[in-house]
Design an enzyme around this catalytic site. Structure first.
Site, PDB file in Angstrom:
ATOM      1  N   LYS A 118      50.644  46.802  56.044  1.00 37.52           N
ATOM      2  CA  LYS A 118      49.232  46.524  55.764  1.00 37.52           C
ATOM      3  C   LYS A 118      48.516  45.519  56.108  1.00 37.52           C
ATOM      4  CE  LYS A 118      48.519  43.797  52.600  1.00 37.52           C
ATOM      5  NZ  LYS A 118      48.731  43.341  51.102  1.00 37.52           N
ATOM      6  N   ASP A 136      46.170  48.248  50.058  1.00 34.09           N
ATOM      7  CA  ASP A 136      46.710  47.130  48.961  1.00 34.09           C
ATOM      8  C   ASP A 136      46.745  47.529  47.657  1.00 34.09           C
ATOM      9  OD1 ASP A 136      44.000  46.972  48.451  1.00 34.09           O
ATOM     10  OD2 ASP A 136      44.042  44.959  49.059  1.00 34.09           O
TER      11      ASP A 136
END
Ligand code: SF4
Length: 209
Positions: A118, A136
């Site tokens: 991420k 996220d």
């Protein structure tokens, strides 16, 4: 594809020029800020990085900083011991291996302490315009509510599905838009379903809307 177009058009109306809300002025500041943002909010990260990057304005300063002092500065964001160590380790690796530059290199970035997929996607998207989706908590929640992914999908599966469903050249912008939509409209608690123009396709809108 009609549904994807509807989503993109609405997000373009809400967020025509979406930006990362983490404050940074240097490439490594973004990398460290995103690493710090795990399990906390961008607002809190900005509060601590405002102090951190003023007190330690270069990578050398961060590498040589006292661990205790870094811990004190970043204490408000939680998991501060591990994150403080990561700051020093990241600074050290960048200085030793890339002349202090955050490279356009996924494998290198993912090998840094505290940096996963991420964080890497956010960094590559913001610094190098990579068309990638970073999943996220906001992107995950919104994707599930809109039926773009299934309830039990993990972040890798969600990323794969979103990447397949939307045009590649839109992914970078879409990432920011989904984050902002989840942060300010489709919130975890009390989503603003009454004014949401996606409620006709949403699987989880509040009752009565
Ligand atoms: Fe989110 Fe509500 Fe819109 Fe569904 S209708 S996408 S839950 S804000």
């Amino acid at each position: 594809m009609i549904v994807m177009n509807e989503i993109m058009e609405y997000l373009d109306i809400l967020f025509p020029d979406p930006k990362c809300e983490l404050n940074y002025t240097k490439d490594y500041e973004l990398l460290i800020a995103v690493m710090l943002s795990a399990q906390t909010t961008d607002k809190r990260v900005n509060m601590v990085t405002n102090v951190l990057f003023q007190k330690y304005p270069t990578l050398e300063d961060l590498k040589d900083a006292s661990l205790d002092d870094l811990i004190q500065i970043i204490r408000p964001i939680g998991t501060f011991q591990r994150k403080a160590k990561n700051i020093k380790l990241i600074a050290e690796r960048l200085l030793e291996e890339t002349d202090g530059v955050v490279p356009n290199n996924r494998a290198f970035l993912e090998s840094l302490s505290g940096v996963g997929r991420k964080t890497t996607n956010v960094v590559l998207s913001n610094l190098y315009g990579a068309n990638v989706i970073a999943v996220d908590t906001h992107v995950s929640r919104v994707s599930k509510r809109l039926g773009l992914s299934k309830k039990n999908d993990d972040v890798i599966t969600i990323e794969r599905k979103l990447t397949k469903k939307f045009p590649k050249e839109k992914l970078g912008k879409l990432h920011h838009q989904l984050v902002l939509f989840g942060r300010y409209h489709c919130k975890a608690l009390n989503p603003e379903c009454e004014i949401c123009q996606l409620k006709n396709i949403c699987k989880e809108k509040k009752k009565d809307f």
